[in-house]
Structures are given as C-alpha cells and as structure tokens.
Scaffold this motif. Structure first.
Motif, PDB file in Angstrom:
ATOM      1  N   HIS A 154       0.841  -1.203   0.000  1.00  0.00           N
ATOM      2  CA  HIS A 154       0.000   0.000   0.000  1.00  0.00           C
ATOM      3  C   HIS A 154       0.868   1.242   0.000  1.00  0.00           C
ATOM      4  O   HIS A 154       0.428   2.310  -0.421  1.00  0.00           O
ATOM      5  CB  HIS A 154      -0.947  -0.005   1.205  1.00  0.00           C
ATOM      6  CG  HIS A 154      -1.920  -1.132   1.161  1.00  0.00           C
ATOM      7  ND1 HIS A 154      -3.184  -0.998   0.634  1.00  0.00           N
ATOM      8  CD2 HIS A 154      -1.794  -2.427   1.529  1.00  0.00           C
ATOM      9  CE1 HIS A 154      -3.808  -2.174   0.702  1.00  0.00           C
ATOM     10  NE2 HIS A 154      -2.987  -3.052   1.234  1.00  0.00           N
ATOM     11  N   ASN A 155       2.070   1.113   0.531  1.00  0.00           N
ATOM     12  CA  ASN A 155       2.980   2.261   0.524  1.00  0.00           C
ATOM     13  C   ASN A 155       4.400   1.777   0.759  1.00  0.00           C
ATOM     14  O   ASN A 155       4.716   1.283   1.837  1.00  0.00           O
ATOM     15  CB  ASN A 155       2.570   3.263   1.615  1.00  0.00           C
ATOM     16  CG  ASN A 155       3.200   4.623   1.380  1.00  0.00           C
ATOM     17  OD1 ASN A 155       4.242   4.727   0.726  1.00  0.00           O
ATOM     18  ND2 ASN A 155       2.585   5.662   1.911  1.00  0.00           N
ATOM     19  N   ASN A 201      -7.430   0.215  -6.259  1.00  0.00           N
ATOM     20  CA  ASN A 201      -8.409   0.074  -5.173  1.00  0.00           C
ATOM     21  C   ASN A 201      -9.800   0.480  -5.636  1.00  0.00           C
ATOM     22  O   ASN A 201      -9.959   1.278  -6.554  1.00  0.00           O
ATOM     23  CB  ASN A 201      -8.053   0.992  -4.006  1.00  0.00           C
ATOM     24  CG  ASN A 201      -6.877   0.487  -3.192  1.00  0.00           C
ATOM     25  OD1 ASN A 201      -6.604  -0.710  -3.149  1.00  0.00           O
ATOM     26  ND2 ASN A 201      -6.178   1.409  -2.541  1.00  0.00           N
ATOM     27  N   GLN A 237       4.906  13.179   1.414  1.00  0.00           N
ATOM     28  CA  GLN A 237       4.254  12.424   0.336  1.00  0.00           C
ATOM     29  C   GLN A 237       3.107  13.201  -0.285  1.00  0.00           C
ATOM     30  O   GLN A 237       2.916  13.196  -1.506  1.00  0.00           O
ATOM     31  CB  GLN A 237       3.717  11.089   0.894  1.00  0.00           C
ATOM     32  CG  GLN A 237       2.837  10.318  -0.096  1.00  0.00           C
ATOM     33  CD  GLN A 237       2.116   9.116   0.517  1.00  0.00           C
ATOM     34  OE1 GLN A 237       2.433   8.688   1.626  1.00  0.00           O
ATOM     35  NE2 GLN A 237       1.156   8.565  -0.198  1.00  0.00           N
ATOM     36  N   GLU A 251       1.652   8.657  -4.885  1.00  0.00           N
ATOM     37  CA  GLU A 251       0.399   8.193  -4.294  1.00  0.00           C
ATOM     38  C   GLU A 251       0.118   6.786  -4.816  1.00  0.00           C
ATOM     39  O   GLU A 251      -0.315   6.615  -5.951  1.00  0.00           O
ATOM     40  CB  GLU A 251      -0.743   9.137  -4.684  1.00  0.00           C
ATOM     41  CG  GLU A 251      -2.001   8.968  -3.862  1.00  0.00           C
ATOM     42  CD  GLU A 251      -1.778   9.270  -2.377  1.00  0.00           C
ATOM     43  OE1 GLU A 251      -1.609   8.307  -1.609  1.00  0.00           O
ATOM     44  OE2 GLU A 251      -1.748  10.462  -2.002  1.00  0.00           O
ATOM     45  N   PRO A 252       0.401   5.768  -3.981  1.00  0.00           N
ATOM     46  CA  PRO A 252       0.193   4.393  -4.447  1.00  0.00           C
ATOM     47  C   PRO A 252      -1.186   4.205  -5.086  1.00  0.00           C
ATOM     48  O   PRO A 252      -1.299   3.680  -6.180  1.00  0.00           O
ATOM     49  CB  PRO A 252       0.363   3.580  -3.169  1.00  0.00           C
ATOM     50  CG  PRO A 252       1.345   4.405  -2.353  1.00  0.00           C
ATOM     51  CD  PRO A 252       1.006   5.831  -2.647  1.00  0.00           C
ATOM     52  N   CYS A 253      -2.219   4.636  -4.365  1.00  0.00           N
ATOM     53  CA  CYS A 253      -3.541   4.688  -5.001  1.00  0.00           C
ATOM     54  C   CYS A 253      -4.208   6.017  -4.662  1.00  0.00           C
ATOM     55  O   CYS A 253      -4.472   6.820  -5.521  1.00  0.00           O
ATOM     56  CB  CYS A 253      -4.437   3.518  -4.577  1.00  0.00           C
ATOM     57  SG  CYS A 253      -6.029   3.618  -5.398  1.00  0.00           S
ATOM     58  N   GLY A 254      -4.463   6.229  -3.353  1.00  0.00           N
ATOM     59  CA  GLY A 254      -5.242   7.400  -2.947  1.00  0.00           C
ATOM     60  C   GLY A 254      -6.707   7.031  -2.985  1.00  0.00           C
ATOM     61  O   GLY A 254      -7.146   6.288  -3.876  1.00  0.00           O
TER      62      GLY A 254
HETATM   63  C1  GLC Z   1      -1.485   3.846   1.389  1.00  0.00           C
HETATM   64  C2  GLC Z   1      -1.237   4.825   0.265  1.00  0.00           C
HETATM   65  C3  GLC Z   1      -2.492   5.256  -0.428  1.00  0.00           C
HETATM   66  C4  GLC Z   1      -3.429   4.080  -0.680  1.00  0.00           C
HETATM   67  C5  GLC Z   1      -3.695   3.349   0.613  1.00  0.00           C
HETATM   68  C6  GLC Z   1      -4.632   2.155   0.451  1.00  0.00           C
HETATM   69  O1  GLC Z   1      -1.700   4.449   2.613  1.00  0.00           O
HETATM   70  O2  GLC Z   1      -0.489   5.950   0.697  1.00  0.00           O
HETATM   71  O3  GLC Z   1      -2.161   5.870  -1.663  1.00  0.00           O
HETATM   72  O4  GLC Z   1      -4.649   4.536  -1.221  1.00  0.00           O
HETATM   73  O5  GLC Z   1      -2.498   2.884   1.137  1.00  0.00           O
HETATM   74  O6  GLC Z   1      -4.169   1.226  -0.497  1.00  0.00           O
END
Ligand code: GLC
Ligand code: ADP
Length: 482
Positions: A164-165, A247, A305, A378-381
C-alpha cells in the motif's frame, strides 16, 4: 478458495489511513464472489471492544520469541469473519496502532508486528491450531511483511504481499533476527536484509509468491529509482510476479445520497443539498458565508508524500483569485504550524482543523467545490474517488493511482464523457497554481461545471472489478504452487 487477509488496521474499527478503508471493504467484496476470506487483526482496545463476547478459537503458546496469545473469533458489521489476535502485553494500551499518544513509535513494534506476521504464518502452516486452514495468506504492508518469510521456512501455504505504501518498510537493527527467531541464512541480499538492517517489507517482497500493489501506474513507478525506495532492483527482477490492481471504494459508506455525516444528502439529479453542505462547512470552519466563492477541500495526512507544502506555498496567491480553503489533517508539526498560520493570516478565507475527524472528512468531500491532492507520490489514494462520487472534482498530480483514476477535463474529454477532474504534471508550485486557476475558470462556466460534476458522479468505483482481479492473482499463485 480460503484466504487469510492479514492487516494492522481495519475501518471502521481502527484507522490511520487508506489501508483501513481497503481492509474494511475488499474482504467483503471477495466474499461476494465466493472467496472465503477471514481477516486477522491485532486486538487493540478498539477491536476488542467491538467483540460482543470473547470466543476463543485457538491458544497460541510457546511461539519462540513472543508472549503467549490467543485468537478470538468475531465478525465485522458487513459479515466478514474476524480473527482477533489477543495479546494484552502487546496490544492492550491507549494510543495508535503504530505510535504512542505522544507521537513516537511504540518501542516494541518489532514484537507487535513480528507476532502479527508470525501468527499469520502459523495459521497457514501444517501445524496450525485452527481448524479453518487458508489456501493462501494475503499480507498488507510491512506490518505483516514477515509472514511470507515465516511461511517459507515452515513449508506453509503460498502468500501474496500487497504494497500500500513502499515508503514505510519496518526496518530494525540486525539483532532483530535473533529476537524473531529467524534463520541466520535469511539475513542477506537474497533474503530480508536491507542495507545491513532487517526489513519486514523486504522480507515480504522477497519471499512472497506474488506481489500486488494498489494501482497499475504505481506498480511501474516502484521499479525505478525515483519511487522505488531502494527496492527498485528487487521489484524489477520480480516484474513477472508484480500486479497493480486499483483500489475500489466502499460505496455504502461513501454515498452522498445516504451519508448520515452530511448536513444534507444529495445526488446527481438532486444537487441542491450540496450547497447546504457548503454553507455548513463554511460555518464550521469559520469561513465567510458566500455560496459563490470556489471552496477547495483537503483531507490528508500532512506529510512530504502528500505535497501539501506546494499548496501552502501558493495559498497567498490563491487568496487573490479568490478561493477559500478548507483543510483537515494532521502530521508533520511544521506543516501543521504553517497551515494554522495561514488560517490566522486569512481569517474567513482559510479554515484549518488539525486532527482526525470522520464526520468533517465527509462534510469536506460534500461541501467543497473542488478537492486538492498534489501528492508527490500516491500508491492509489482514496479521496480522489470519494470526491468524484460527491461531485467535487479533484485536482491532482499525475502520479500512481491518481494518474489511473482522474481524467483531465478538456473539451475533448467533456465531449467523450471521460472528464473527471484536473491533472497536472511536474511537481512545481506554479503547475498546481495554474491548474487550480483552470478549475476555477471552469467553475465560472456553470454549464461546463455541471457537466463535469455529473460525469464525476456517474463513475463506478465499486470493488467488484478489483476483487475479481485479486481472485485471479490468488488462483494463479495456487496453480503455480501445485
Ligand atoms: C497507502 C497509500 C495510499 C493508498 C492506501 C490504500 O496508505 O499511501 O495511496 O490509497 O495505502 O491502499
Ligand atoms: P493514505 O492512506 O496515504 O493516508 P488514502 O487517500 O489512501 O491516503 O487514504 C486516506 C484515508 O484516510 C481516507 O479515507 C481519508 O478520508 C482518511 N483521512 C486522512 N486524514 C484524515 C483526517 N485527518 N480525518 C479523517 N479522515 C482522514
């Protein structure tokens, strides 16, 4: 297929960020498509108090290096079965999952998350004390990163490591190897060593059968030096076993038509309620009551970040535009201080709430006109999804999951029905400023703005597609092991 989903946080019980949102929603979506998922989570006070009765399903005694513990069975409100790891010595204390109330890391995080990883592996091993035996363990972030290593050494079931990060790696001194009773042979480049230390995340990335991360763009980005946090080499060699899955969101929890945390609910065909949320948000944050001024919202951890330093830098210029700013978050003290100072300097125009507030986060999504996420990476956000669903077009830097989920508004994308926000390339304050100016210009053209908001609100971000992609990864891993 039976899957153990191991995580260190789960919404709505315990949350510091997006991992909790994912843990609270993805398992339910997997169950809906026939995967028997159970969630393993530490017995923090907030989790223990959620259990109506303490129903013990396994005693875990004599795990080398760890205090005695036990597993209690429970259930989330959405029906997902929980396996709560009860170990009062490690988890029964006030504070966050990773930090003490004063902010410093818990001194015994090595044991806290070593045990969580160990137990995930025990449950997937031949000598598991539980009669429900998973076919696969899905680990999430560094806190469960040692599980794939323990599983390998115990000849357990396969594992999938979800990143996730990558910025948080769970790094401990080499002495941790003995404390955790890991074989000396694992301490090397081909193993869990990371520049002379032991890294939980590196263990996961090295020993897991497959790696997933939370967006296709981030899966590519982490194979390069700029965003690879030193893991880029390993990740590039594992490219064939690395999948990016975007996500989804919990569409019940985040639904402007039903949201109990709003001043007034609304939907794409009944937008009047949105204006009422703006009015209440302005009142709550001490902003001037003006329905016409564009209101920018932020809900975020205040860290490097998230790139909020750029927003704070251009805030004086934004006041000339003019726009209002509603900010909710907490994190780095200098950033909190800078935000507070701006609020004092521009009363009625900038409202800042330092802290964590579920209700204010929903109200900002609904009451703001636009939502700002200038993340460096940002992995997903998740907030860019929430804001689209709430008809609050996001303004984002083109990185990771933001690049995969926000389509820049232009004549062409408005026409072909894909537009969903405003995207900038190049992490410079000037680029953020001109993109906000572009958003405000669009806001001033009601027909165009309404069309954009409608397109945002019509997008489908439910977990269904992503859950199916996870199931596919799990199936592939099980086939490979056979
Ligand atoms: C992490 C990332 C975020 C992502 C989240 C859930 O905290 O920083 O970008 O949406 O995990 O996967
Ligand atoms: P990250 O996990 O990196 O912090 P995400 O965008 O994936 O980023 O998820 C953050 C989650 O935490 C979202 O659900 C967001 O609304 C929530 N959140 C962040 N800061 C706060 C806060 N101060 N108060 C309430 N919710 C917050």
């Amino acid at each position: 297929m039976k899957v153990l989903f191991a995580t260190s946080e789960i919404a709505p019980l315990i949350k510091t960020g997006g991992l909790a949102d994912v843990s609270g929603a993805l398992p339910a979506a997997l169950r809906a498509i026939g995967v028997d998922v159970r969630v393993l989570v530490p017995g923090y006070p907030a989790v223990m108090s959620h259990l109506p009765e303490q129903h013990e399903v396994a005693a875990l005694r004599g795990l080398p290096g760890f205090p005695n513990s036990r597993l209690l069975a429970g259930e989330m409100e959405n029906g997902v079965p929980l396996l709560v790891l009860d170990c009062p010595d490690l988890y029964q204390r006030e504070g966050g999952p990773y930090n003490a109330p004063q902010g410093y890391d818990w001194h015994d995080n090595l044991q806290r998350f070593g045990l969580l990883s160990k137990v995930a592996a025990v449950l997937g091993s031949p000598d598991s004390p539980l009669n429900w035996r998973p076919d696969l363990v899905n680990c999430n972030d560094w806190q469960t990163g040692l599980a794939p290593a323990y599983l390998r050494f115990a000849h357990g079931v396969p594992s999938v490591m979800t990143i996730h990060n990558l910025a948080f790696q769970g790094i401990f001194p080499p002495s941790a190897l003995q404390d955790l009773h890991l074989p000396a042979s694992s301490f090397g480049m081909a193993g869990l060593e990371y520049y002379g230390n032991l890294s939980f995340l590196k263990a996961g990335l090295f020993y897991a059968d497959h790696i997933t991360t939370v967006s296709p763009t981030y899966a590519r980005e982490i194979q390069d030096e700029a965003l690879g946090f030193g893991m880029q080499g390993l990740l590039a060699t594992r490219q064939a076993d690395l999948t990016g899955i975007l996500n989804g969101i919990d569409t019940d929890e985040w639904n402007p038509g039903k949201d109990k945390l709003l001043a007034k609910t609304y939907s794409a065909s009944r937008m009047a309620g949105k204006a009422e949320n703006k009015r209440v948000l302005q009142a709550q944050l001490g902003l001037e009551q003006n329905p016409d001024i564009p209101l920018l919202g932020v809900v975020s951890r205040f860290t490097y970040q998230k790139g909020l330093d750029l927003l704070l830098e251009i805030a004086p210029g934004l006041m000339e535009m003019p726009v209002q700013l509603a900010m909710l978050g907490s994190g780095e003290p200098q950033m909190q201080h800078a935000a507070r100072e701006l609020a004092e300097r521009y009363p009625g125009m900038i409202g800042v709430h330092i802290g964590f507030s579920e209700s204010l986060s929903h109200l900002i999504e609904a009451g703001a006109d636009m939502f700002v996420m200038p993340s460096r990476f940002e992995p997903c956000g998740l907030n860019q999804f929430y804001s689209q669903r709430y008809g609050t077009p996001p303004i984002v830097h083109a990185t990771g999951g933001l690049a995969d989920s926000v389509i820049n508004c232009s004549d062409e994308t408005l026409e072909n029905g894909t537009a969903s926000g405003f995207v900038f390339n190049g992490m410079f304050a000037g680029n953020l400023y001109s993109t906000i100016a572009r958003a405000v210009e669009t806001y001033r053209q009601p027909k165009r703005w309404n069309a954009l908001r409608k397109l945002c609100m019509a997008k489908d971000f439910s977990w269904e597609t992503s859950a199916a992609a996870y199931r596919e990864v799990f199936e592939k891993v099980l086939q490979q092991r056979r």
